[in-house]
Design a protein around this motif. Structure first.
Motif: not given
Length: 198
Positions: A33-43
């Motif tokens: 779940g955290m990797e999904s959020l942190l990997g998004r462009p712009g954060g």
């Protein structure tokens, strides 16, 4: 910028409640779940209560016990994605409910620890005030809660962080959080309440 609360994965297991909870924008506090959020462009601002379920069992009124010493997964992810860490502390939060006494080693605590190990969270035996009386109920006590936000800890991206990288950043985080507590506890907290990092 978008912000998401990270919560126990068990919150998403209950049909109906899962959809209601997810509609608030919350995500599971798992590595995936955290990797999904942190990997998004712009954060995405990811709000994590590091101590999680074990911390919720601490009910000592003279000490605030934060479960941090062994919690280093969020540090590793911060390094891998190069995201800054922002320490925060909520003064007064620990006192809006009372808990049934559950010292380490007691029968109540052993049952809670066992259930936490099995299902990922423990039943917290809490009490508050009533709606029309103040002796007993499930409504929180009337106590102010003040959230203090510290200075961001700048993190350089390290694709494969070493143990030394993780330990160093973890020490900085704990140090900054401790400083935040020491600085603002006399203003918003109680000078007789000690902060303990476990």
């Amino acid at each position: 910028m978008e912000a998401r609360l990270l919560s126990l994965e068990g919150q998403f297991w209950i049909p109906g409640y899962r959809e209601l909870f997810a509609s608030s924008g919350a995500c599971a506090a798992t590595k995936r779940g955290m990797e999904s959020l942190l990997g998004r462009p712009g954060g995405v601002i990811s709000v994590l209560v590091v101590g999680g379920a074990p911390e919720s069992l601490n009910s000592d009124k003279e000490k605030i016990r934060l479960v941090l010493k062994k919690r280093k997964g969020f540090i590793k992810l911060a390094l891998r994605y190069g995201v800054n860490l922002v320490p925060t502390f909520s003064f007064g939060e620990a006192f809006i409910y009372g808990q049934i006494p559950n010292p380490e080693g007691s029968l109540v605590r052993r049952i809670q620890d066992y259930l936490q190990h099995i299902v990922g969270f423990a039943p917290v035996l809490f009490f508050g005030r009533g709606v029309f009386q103040y002796a007993y109920g499930i409504v929180p006590f009337r106590k102010p809660i003040t959230l203090v936000v510290g200075k961001p800890i700048l993190v350089q991206r390290v694709q494969n962080p070493s143990n030394e990288d993780i330990e160093s950043l973890h020490s900085r985080y704990v140090s900054e959080l401790t400083k935040l507590y020491s600085e603002y506890n006399p203003v918003y907290g109680d000078v007789n309440v000690e902060l303990v990092i476990t």
